[in-house]
Design an enzyme around this catalytic site. Structure first.
Site, PDB file in Angstrom:
ATOM      1  N   GLU A 138     -12.243  -7.184  16.424  1.00  0.00           N
ATOM      2  CA  GLU A 138     -10.819  -6.936  16.139  1.00  0.00           C
ATOM      3  C   GLU A 138     -10.320  -7.744  14.943  1.00  0.00           C
ATOM      4  O   GLU A 138      -9.223  -7.539  14.472  1.00  0.00           O
ATOM      5  CB  GLU A 138      -9.979  -7.215  17.399  1.00  0.00           C
ATOM      6  CG  GLU A 138      -9.731  -8.680  17.743  1.00  0.00           C
ATOM      7  CD  GLU A 138     -10.897  -9.390  18.442  1.00  0.00           C
ATOM      8  OE1 GLU A 138     -12.014  -8.841  18.476  1.00  0.00           O
ATOM      9  OE2 GLU A 138     -10.684 -10.520  18.935  1.00  0.00           O
ATOM     10  N   CYS A 152     -16.691 -12.208  22.622  1.00  0.00           N
ATOM     11  CA  CYS A 152     -16.706 -13.676  22.511  1.00  0.00           C
ATOM     12  C   CYS A 152     -16.828 -14.306  23.905  1.00  0.00           C
ATOM     13  O   CYS A 152     -17.841 -14.138  24.564  1.00  0.00           O
ATOM     14  CB  CYS A 152     -15.474 -14.150  21.746  1.00  0.00           C
ATOM     15  SG  CYS A 152     -15.593 -15.856  21.192  1.00  0.00           S
ATOM     16  N   HIS A 190     -15.767 -11.415  16.547  1.00  0.00           N
ATOM     17  CA  HIS A 190     -14.547 -10.693  16.912  1.00  0.00           C
ATOM     18  C   HIS A 190     -14.428  -9.399  16.117  1.00  0.00           C
ATOM     19  O   HIS A 190     -14.008  -9.429  14.970  1.00  0.00           O
ATOM     20  CB  HIS A 190     -13.326 -11.581  16.666  1.00  0.00           C
ATOM     21  CG  HIS A 190     -13.236 -12.709  17.632  1.00  0.00           C
ATOM     22  ND1 HIS A 190     -12.595 -12.603  18.840  1.00  0.00           N
ATOM     23  CD2 HIS A 190     -13.753 -13.953  17.588  1.00  0.00           C
ATOM     24  CE1 HIS A 190     -12.714 -13.743  19.506  1.00  0.00           C
ATOM     25  NE2 HIS A 190     -13.422 -14.580  18.765  1.00  0.00           N
TER      26      HIS A 190
END
Lengths: 205, 252
Positions: free
Chosen positions: A184, A79, A182
């Protein structure tokens, strides 16, 4: 052998750390120049404003260390961490980035809802990309951002997503990787990408 | 194209999920983290935790929840319940939550929305609005979990929170909540037509058609669901397959 996840007080480091731990990677969260220099790979996460991010890196004396090491090591920017690779951003005025890659960061035009937030599909441009291995065209990843990259060379873009405008979703240039979304926070698909990254690190290590 | 989201909501009291949920494949059905991880695997797009602990310990239980969830859940999650201070928001986000939701505190001090969104970014500030029908085109905002009427028009308030920097609105119809006879199409439509930030519809889901209706006819960007998934009336996958067959873009 470990991945250094760079902590520069720009949000949600623990999610990135936890996701790498989940896939069995060795990670160290750090803002220490020596720990960064000794790492096999670097991850620069980040949520927040561009200007603050650069300022924080500067305050921690990390600009030089990053510029020296990003090309030498295997690097992943997530990001804001990916956006920082470029020359400058137009977020709240013109603000300097690390300038590792040519190009800029600009605001998503207002005719769509900003921020671009939610799950969106990838259109894969680099089919033989190692980091995108196992990811299918149309798989969804989680995006949250108001600015997007305009790379100097379109050849760095390995996948895009459609949000009324075309947005570069991932980039790849030699040993440098970046995700606008993202991983994650992108469930099993996201964890797969981090696993691919860790596999690349192990292969080269 | 961005997908419409399905978001299971877990009510948490002193660290435990309320409304016992019995899933055979979950060791501890009262553990919010384990349930959230289960929903991640099932294909939920996000999770909302609402902490309803009625004591001064809430601050701590909320932070603990944020941090434990971060270890096991790899989709975005929001935490709400009694959050009223910047420092508290900072702590929760730092532990790994993606968004916080504020309700009562935002009405009592609207500048909180503004300050929080400036510091942390609009994308992590959700304003929850509990609204109850009063008369023609007037839904009244309630506070304190639906106990305190405010006289404020929910549609006006929605516009205002957007101006103040909220990134999303979690809109609960108190009339529909718990009825299982469908989301409030009128209320949701009234709000989505005046704001340009995502709106999560909440309250009233009883069958899959309800999810479709509020997305298709009221413009909701996401649906909050509780009992129909908690009690296994449907699986998330099933709901998504259905929405897809109805021409709605979802993540499968």
């Amino acid at each position: 052998m470990y991945i250094a996840v760079i902590n520069y007080n720009m949000g949600n480091i623990s999610s990135v750390k936890n996701a790498f731990k989940r896939i069995g990677a060795n990670v160290r969260v750090t803002s220490n120049a020596r720990v960064i220099s000794n790492a096999k790979a670097l991850v620069l996460p980040g949520v927040g404003a561009y200007k603050d991010a650069y300022k924080n890196l500067k305050k921690l004396n990390l600009i030089k260390v990053l510029k020296e090491n990003i090309r030498k090591k295997i690097f992943l920017g997530i990001c804001l961490g990916m956006q920082l690779l470029f020359e400058y951003s137009l977020e709240n005025g013109k603000n300097k980035g690390l300038g590792i890659l040519k190009g800029s960061v600009e605001k998503i035009p207002q005719f769509v809802k900003v921020p671009h937030m939610g799950w969106n599909q990838l259109k894969i441009l680099k089919r033989n990309s190692k980091i995108l291995s196992g990811i299918k065209e149309g798989d969804n990843f989680y995006f949250v951002h108001s600015y997007y990259i305009i790379p100097g060379s379109k050849y760095v873009v390995s996948s895009t997503t459609d949000y009324g405008i075309e947005i570069a979703a991932s980039i790849e240039h030699d040993n440098i990787y970046g995700f606008q979304f993202h991983p994650e926070k992108s469930s099993t698909g996201g964890l797969r990408l981090l696993e691919n990254f860790w596999n690349i690190v192990k292969e080269k290590g | 194209m961005i997908t419409k989201r399905i978001i299971p909501c877990l009510d948490v009291d002193k660290g435990r999920v309320v409304k016992g949920i019995n899933f055979v494949d979950i060791k501890d059905a009262g553990d919010p983290v384990e349930l959230a991880a289960f929903y991640d695997k099932e294909g939920a797009d996000e999770i909302v935790f609402l902490d309803i602990t009625a004591s001064h310990e809430r601050r701590k239980t909320v932070v603990d929840l944020a941090s434990k969830t971060a270890e096991k859940v790899f989709i975005p999650y929001t935490i709400g319940g009694g959050i009223s201070r910047i420092e508290h928001i900072r702590e929760i986000l730092r532990k790994g939550a993606d968004k916080i939701s504020i309700n009562t505190a935002a009405v009592r001090d609207p500048s909180l929305i503004n300050r929080a969104s400036k510091i942390f970014g609009s994308q992590c500030i959700v304003v929850a609005i509990d609204a109850k029908y009063k008369n023609k085109d007037f839904w009244e905002v309630y506070l304190n979990g639906g106990r305190t009427p405010t006289g404020i028009n929910a549609v006006d308030w929605a516009k205002r929170v957007e101006e103040l920097g909220a990134g999303e609105i979690l809109l609960t119809s108190m009339d529909k909540d718990g009825t299982k006879d469908g989301y409030d199409i009128d209320l949701t439509g009234a709000v989505t037509s005046v704001v340009n930030i995502p709106v999560i519809a909440s309250g009233g889901a009883g069958k899959l058609e309800h999810l479709r209706d509020v997305i298709k006819y009221a413009g909701a960007d996401a649906v909050l669901v509780a009992s129909i998934f908690h009690y296994r009336q449907y699986r998330i996958r099933e709901a998504k397959e259905y929405l897809k067959s109805e021409g709605i873009n979802v993540r499968i």
